[in-house]
Design a protein around this motif. Structure first.
Motif, mmCIF file in Angstrom:
data_model
loop_
_atom_site.group_PDB
_atom_site.id
_atom_site.type_symbol
_atom_site.label_atom_id
_atom_site.label_comp_id
_atom_site.label_asym_id
_atom_site.label_seq_id
_atom_site.Cartn_x
_atom_site.Cartn_y
_atom_site.Cartn_z
ATOM 1 N N ALA A 7 93.175 -9.912 45.307
ATOM 2 C CA ALA A 7 94.373 -9.796 44.475
ATOM 3 C C ALA A 7 94.039 -9.229 43.102
ATOM 4 C CB ALA A 7 95.038 -11.165 44.331
ATOM 5 N N ARG A 8 92.911 -9.640 42.535
ATOM 6 C CA ARG A 8 92.519 -9.135 41.206
ATOM 7 C C ARG A 8 92.251 -7.638 41.259
ATOM 8 N NH1 ARG A 8 89.190 -13.646 41.258
ATOM 9 N NH2 ARG A 8 87.289 -12.374 41.312
ATOM 10 N N LYS A 9 91.730 -7.172 42.374
ATOM 11 C CA LYS A 9 91.429 -5.758 42.503
ATOM 12 C C LYS A 9 92.633 -4.953 42.995
ATOM 13 C CE LYS A 9 86.432 -6.205 43.206
ATOM 14 N NZ LYS A 9 86.083 -5.367 42.033
ATOM 15 N N GLY A 10 93.697 -5.665 43.417
ATOM 16 C CA GLY A 10 94.891 -4.973 43.893
ATOM 17 C C GLY A 10 94.686 -4.280 45.225
ATOM 18 N N TRP A 11 93.821 -4.825 46.077
ATOM 19 C CA TRP A 11 93.498 -4.210 47.354
ATOM 20 C C TRP A 11 94.291 -4.843 48.488
ATOM 21 C CZ3 TRP A 11 87.435 -4.516 46.864
ATOM 22 C CH2 TRP A 11 87.009 -3.529 45.957
ATOM 23 N N THR A 12 94.584 -4.061 49.496
ATOM 24 C CA THR A 12 95.064 -4.590 50.767
ATOM 25 C C THR A 12 93.853 -5.062 51.560
ATOM 26 O OG1 THR A 12 94.868 -2.474 51.898
ATOM 27 C CG2 THR A 12 96.961 -2.930 50.766
ATOM 28 N N LEU A 13 94.111 -5.767 52.665
ATOM 29 C CA LEU A 13 92.997 -6.184 53.521
ATOM 30 C C LEU A 13 92.226 -4.971 54.030
ATOM 31 C CD1 LEU A 13 94.103 -9.150 55.832
ATOM 32 C CD2 LEU A 13 92.068 -9.020 54.394
ATOM 33 N N LYS A 14 92.949 -3.889 54.348
ATOM 34 C CA LYS A 14 92.293 -2.689 54.840
ATOM 35 C C LYS A 14 91.384 -2.097 53.776
ATOM 36 C CE LYS A 14 93.195 1.879 56.855
ATOM 37 N NZ LYS A 14 94.229 2.845 57.270
ATOM 38 N N GLN A 15 91.834 -2.076 52.529
ATOM 39 C CA GLN A 15 91.005 -1.542 51.445
ATOM 40 C C GLN A 15 89.789 -2.437 51.207
ATOM 41 O OE1 GLN A 15 94.276 -1.393 48.600
ATOM 42 N NE2 GLN A 15 94.077 0.839 48.470
ATOM 43 N N SER B 235 84.007 -3.304 51.544
ATOM 44 C CA SER B 235 82.952 -4.273 51.855
ATOM 45 C C SER B 235 82.160 -3.928 53.107
ATOM 46 C CB SER B 235 83.568 -5.664 52.027
ATOM 47 O OG SER B 235 84.422 -5.698 53.167
ATOM 48 N N GLY B 236 82.766 -3.109 53.993
ATOM 49 C CA GLY B 236 82.102 -2.804 55.252
ATOM 50 C C GLY B 236 82.246 -3.911 56.280
ATOM 51 N N ILE B 237 83.102 -4.903 56.022
ATOM 52 C CA ILE B 237 83.343 -6.005 56.947
ATOM 53 C C ILE B 237 84.654 -5.741 57.680
ATOM 54 C CG2 ILE B 237 83.771 -8.490 57.139
ATOM 55 C CD1 ILE B 237 82.025 -8.859 54.668
ATOM 56 N N PRO B 238 84.683 -5.876 59.010
ATOM 57 C CA PRO B 238 85.899 -5.568 59.763
ATOM 58 C C PRO B 238 87.130 -6.289 59.230
ATOM 59 C CG PRO B 238 84.061 -5.936 61.253
ATOM 60 C CD PRO B 238 83.574 -6.302 59.892
ATOM 61 N N LEU C 62 80.475 -4.915 46.645
ATOM 62 C CA LEU C 62 81.475 -5.085 45.589
ATOM 63 C C LEU C 62 80.839 -5.225 44.208
ATOM 64 C CD1 LEU C 62 83.997 -7.512 47.326
ATOM 65 C CD2 LEU C 62 83.905 -5.014 47.377
ATOM 66 N N GLN C 63 79.496 -5.136 44.168
ATOM 67 C CA GLN C 63 78.742 -5.211 42.919
ATOM 68 C C GLN C 63 79.036 -6.509 42.168
ATOM 69 O OE1 GLN C 63 79.752 -1.485 40.938
ATOM 70 N NE2 GLN C 63 78.024 -0.457 41.924
ATOM 71 N N LEU C 64 78.951 -7.607 42.910
ATOM 72 C CA LEU C 64 79.140 -8.939 42.349
ATOM 73 C C LEU C 64 77.888 -9.760 42.589
ATOM 74 C CD1 LEU C 64 82.694 -9.789 43.725
ATOM 75 C CD2 LEU C 64 82.143 -9.233 41.359
ATOM 76 N N ARG C 65 77.596 -10.668 41.680
ATOM 77 C CA ARG C 65 76.531 -11.626 41.937
ATOM 78 C C ARG C 65 76.986 -12.573 43.039
ATOM 79 N NH1 ARG C 65 76.689 -11.790 36.313
ATOM 80 N NH2 ARG C 65 77.782 -13.783 36.410
ATOM 81 N N MET C 66 76.042 -13.070 43.821
ATOM 82 C CA MET C 66 76.385 -13.985 44.902
ATOM 83 C C MET C 66 77.165 -15.180 44.379
ATOM 84 S SD MET C 66 75.987 -14.562 48.236
ATOM 85 C CE MET C 66 74.440 -13.952 48.900
ATOM 86 N N SER C 67 76.755 -15.724 43.213
ATOM 87 C CA SER C 67 77.425 -16.906 42.675
ATOM 88 C C SER C 67 78.883 -16.643 42.340
ATOM 89 C CB SER C 67 76.690 -17.395 41.421
ATOM 90 O OG SER C 67 76.615 -16.354 40.458
ATOM 91 N N GLU C 68 79.241 -15.381 42.034
ATOM 92 C CA GLU C 68 80.623 -15.061 41.692
ATOM 93 C C GLU C 68 81.547 -15.195 42.900
ATOM 94 O OE1 GLU C 68 81.286 -11.784 38.625
ATOM 95 O OE2 GLU C 68 79.301 -11.273 39.393
#
Length: 234
Positions: A17-25, A30-33, A59-65
């Protein structure tokens, strides 16, 4: 009013939601189905450690994020934080040696990481290389008998009710002592490193798997606790 604990699905929905993406985006980035992401967001599926690592890298995030919700406004100084450590709300990571249950996951930037650990490894050869990470830790045996291996000390065996405090930078490993099938531990890890949670998560390797709703530990613990009171057990 009881705060709602975040699940992996809820955290992913919030991130999307923060990125404004659909599930498809989200799937494309992410490369995850898409079907996998949909099931995860609805808490019907978990993600393996390697998938979480892939998600954070893409997504260039730290794992903890991935385990922290973001607030709309800057977080004010807090002087009275409180979180109830329920197993049902823990984040579970399963590895060949351990089942980890990270408690109080909704608190961010914790100075201590509380974790319940069920130990299955019975030999140091089975465990593998000693682990190192920043900070210090205290480990208390709740059930069973634990054998402690450290880089600079001879191995010791701790009984139920005993514990050990160590420098976590020193190589260490915890295994079930001879004659004990499993050990239940309560650990508290502490470090000045704000990325301690991320550092701990990276120790689990690609065999780890994360679950957001945990109900396996409590039922198993009850008979073990009753058995521990009998001298002939373990």
């Amino acid at each position: 009013m009881t705060a709602q604990h975040p699940t992996i699905g809820r955290l992913l929905r919030s991130l999307r939601a923060r990125k404004g993406w659909t599930l498809k985006q989200m799937s494309e980035h992410s490369g995850i189905p898409l079907s996998t992401l949909s099931k995860v967001e609805h808490d019907r599926l978990t993600l393996t450690y390697d998938k979480l690592l892939q998600l954070s890298q893409r997504l260039q995030l730290r794992m903890s994020e991935l385990f922290a919700e973001q607030d709309e406004a800057p977080e004010p100084p807090v002087t009275a934080r409180r979180s109830i450590g329920r197993v049902d709300d823990a984040i579970r990571i399963t590895t060949p040696n351990y089942d980890y249950y990270y408690l109080c996951p909704e608190l961010r930037r914790k100075r201590m990481i509380p974790v319940l650990t069920r130990v299955r490894a019975k030999t140091i050869a089975e465990f593998g290389a000693l682990v190192h990470h920043s900070g210090e830790e205290y480990i208390h045996v709740l059930e069973g008998r634990m054998e402690v291996h450290t880089e600079f000390y001879d191995p010791i065996v701790l009984e139920t009710g005993e514990g050990v405090y160590i420098d976590s930078n020193m190589g260490h490993a915890y295994i079930a002592a001879e004659g004990c099938d499993e050990v239940l531990l309560l650990g508290v890890c502490s470090s000045a490193d704000e990325q301690l949670m991320e550092s701990l998560l990276t120790l689990h390797g690609e065999e780890g798997a994360v679950a957001t709703k945990v109900r396996q530990l409590a039922p198993a613990a009850k008979p073990a606790r009753r058995a521990a009171k009998k001298p002939a057990t373990r």
